[in-house]
Design an enzyme around this catalytic site. Structure first.
Site, mmCIF file in Angstrom:
data_model
loop_
_atom_site.group_PDB
_atom_site.id
_atom_site.type_symbol
_atom_site.label_atom_id
_atom_site.label_comp_id
_atom_site.label_asym_id
_atom_site.label_seq_id
_atom_site.Cartn_x
_atom_site.Cartn_y
_atom_site.Cartn_z
ATOM 1 N N TYR A 161 1.481 14.322 0.802
ATOM 2 C CA TYR A 161 1.397 14.989 2.098
ATOM 3 C C TYR A 161 1.695 16.488 1.981
ATOM 4 C CZ TYR A 161 1.617 10.086 3.212
ATOM 5 O OH TYR A 161 1.368 8.728 3.223
ATOM 6 N N GLU A 176 0.831 -1.212 0.000
ATOM 7 C CA GLU A 176 0.000 0.000 0.000
ATOM 8 C C GLU A 176 0.862 1.258 0.000
ATOM 9 O OE1 GLU A 176 -1.044 0.209 4.682
ATOM 10 O OE2 GLU A 176 -2.313 -1.152 3.532
ATOM 11 N N ARG A 212 5.330 19.728 5.995
ATOM 12 C CA ARG A 212 6.340 18.700 6.272
ATOM 13 C C ARG A 212 7.657 19.264 6.813
ATOM 14 N NH1 ARG A 212 8.476 15.755 2.935
ATOM 15 N NH2 ARG A 212 8.510 13.835 4.158
ATOM 16 N N CYS A 266 2.439 33.644 10.473
ATOM 17 C CA CYS A 266 2.940 34.301 11.677
ATOM 18 C C CYS A 266 3.428 33.259 12.688
ATOM 19 C CB CYS A 266 1.835 35.172 12.276
ATOM 20 S SG CYS A 266 2.431 36.291 13.551
ATOM 21 N N GLU A 267 4.485 32.557 12.310
ATOM 22 C CA GLU A 267 5.126 31.543 13.141
ATOM 23 C C GLU A 267 6.613 31.514 12.816
ATOM 24 O OE1 GLU A 267 3.972 29.529 15.478
ATOM 25 O OE2 GLU A 267 1.811 29.887 15.278
#
Length: 408
Positions: A365, A268, A307, A337-338
């Site tokens: 992802y 998978e 990620r 804002c980080e």
């Protein structure tokens, strides 16, 4: 590294000019290539009783699922009811879908059984819930082998929330006696399995095969699911798996342990099928230099590709055009804002304001883990097919973001 980069002969700048920035772009030819590569490698070692399921949490755009179905992918591994619905809408049949949700509610269990998908359960308590349904089920084991490029993607061993350990062997037997039919065993050890991980991966598979043939009584066994997690090359020095060699080694183990019964083998993959096809295109808005660092600020960020912030993952970032300016070491960041909103740290780039940057291997992802943090919209998704761009998801709007708000 700078280049005059194209996606099926289309330049990133032309796509941005037509569809806006930022932009997720997928190359259909690469999706087809990855589907055909893995199905061919599997068929070289196994017969028609080995199947490739796509772990669709990597990217759930229905158009991408349709491409995979048309290029040899047998089924879907889904982890939520909505993923099941998207898989059905993309043309997969119910018996081609495994439902591998964690800590299922009663409503989810009822839904999955009514839909006729294959239940895959990783907790003893959930197995007990299935007695009243007299259900058929695959069980997900945790056999103490974990692999992964980060602890958050290592899905085996004592620190993992996933799977049933064999310390519960007696309970598994009791549950079967009460009417639950265990039709398969499953194991997923982790994500981004590379060549260096093969010994651990094969050890885990051997433990799974031993559990199926020596540890557990499984009179209804039909499936053996070895999971996925095959990696792609994010950094130049990495070595990806030789799938032909890996599957041939798995076949040797399969033949060693399954001498009488011959369960259908499932793999998978998620990332392997879609990561390399995807690019996040963004535009440089400002270059900010302080005493020690130069930050290249873009109109994208961790809300579009989490990620790097979540896993410290590396994605190659290139300037889409050849530049004559001097190269320098920069950190590519976003507009959120980080302080952790960093897309690439200490990269050697030739870059100016308004340049279009290409963040590579963003197909898996990327959009599927994106968010509306800071009330930012998620970007348009484009599919490039036969040198032509097609919108497969529109850019979000404020009306869309506020659609479910009830004003008091």
């Amino acid at each position: 590294m700078d280049s005059n980069f194209t996606i099926q002969n289309l330049t990133p700048k032309s796509l941005i000019e037509q569809f806006g920035s930022p932009l997720y772009v997928y190359d259909e030819d690469i999706i087809k290539r990855q589907c055909q590569t893995i199905t061919k490698a599997l068929s070289n070692s196994f017969d028609q009783d080995a199947k490739v399921l796509y772990a669709c949490k990597a990217n759930t755009n229905p158009n991408i699922l349709k491409i995979m179905r048309q290029n040899g992918i047998h089924g879907i591994d889904a982890v939520s009811p909505n993923e099941v619905e998207v898989a059905l809408q993309a043309g997969f049949l119910n018996h081609q879908i495994t439902y591998t949700a964690n800590y299922m509610t009663k409503e989810e269990i009822t839904y999955a059984i009514q839909k006729g998908v294959i239940l895959n359960v990783g907790e003893i308590d959930t197995l007990y819930k299935l007695i009243e349904y007299q259900a058929e089920v695959i069980i997900r084991l945790n056999l103490d082998v974990g692999i992964g490029h980060h602890s958050h993607v290592n899905t085996g061993g004592n620190d993992s929330k996933f799977g049933i350990n064999l310390i519960w062997k007696q309970q598994i037997s009791d549950i079967q006696k009460q009417g639950v039919k265990i039709i398969g065993l499953h194991q997923h050890m982790g994500s981004k399995i590379m060549k260096k991980d093969h010994d651990s991966y094969l050890l885990g598979i051997e433990k799974l095969f031993q559990a199926a043939t020596q540890e557990l009584e499984l009179p209804y066994l039909k499936y053996i699911d070895i999971g996925g997690g095959f990696g792609v090359k994010y950094e130049q020095q990495e070595e990806i798996s030789d799938l032909d060699l890996l599957f041939s080694e798995i076949k040797k183990l399969y033949d060693k342990y399954f001498t009488t019964i011959k369960p259908i083998l499932f793999i998978e993959p998620g990332r392997y099928l879609i990561a390399e096809s995807g690019y996040l295109l963004c535009t440089v808005q400002a270059i900010n230099t302080n005493k020690s660092k130069t930050f290249v600020g873009t109109d994208s960020g961790m809300h579009h590709l989490i990620r790097p912030a979540l896993y410290q993952s590396y994605h190659q970032i290139i300037n889409s055009e050849q530049k004559s300016v001097e190269s320098r070491i920069v950190t590519v960041c976003g507009n959120i804002c980080e302080s952790g909103d960093l897309l690439g740290v200490d990269r050697d780039l030739r870059v100016e304001i308004n340049d279009v940057l290409v963040i590579q291997n963003a197909g898996a992802y990327g959009f599927s883990m994106s968010s509306n943090y800071n009330l930012r919209e998620r970007p348009t998704e484009l599919l490039i097919r036969n040198n032509q761009p097609y919108i497969i998801r529109k850019r979000e709007t404020l009306d869309y973001l506020l659609a479910n708000v009830i004003n008091l």
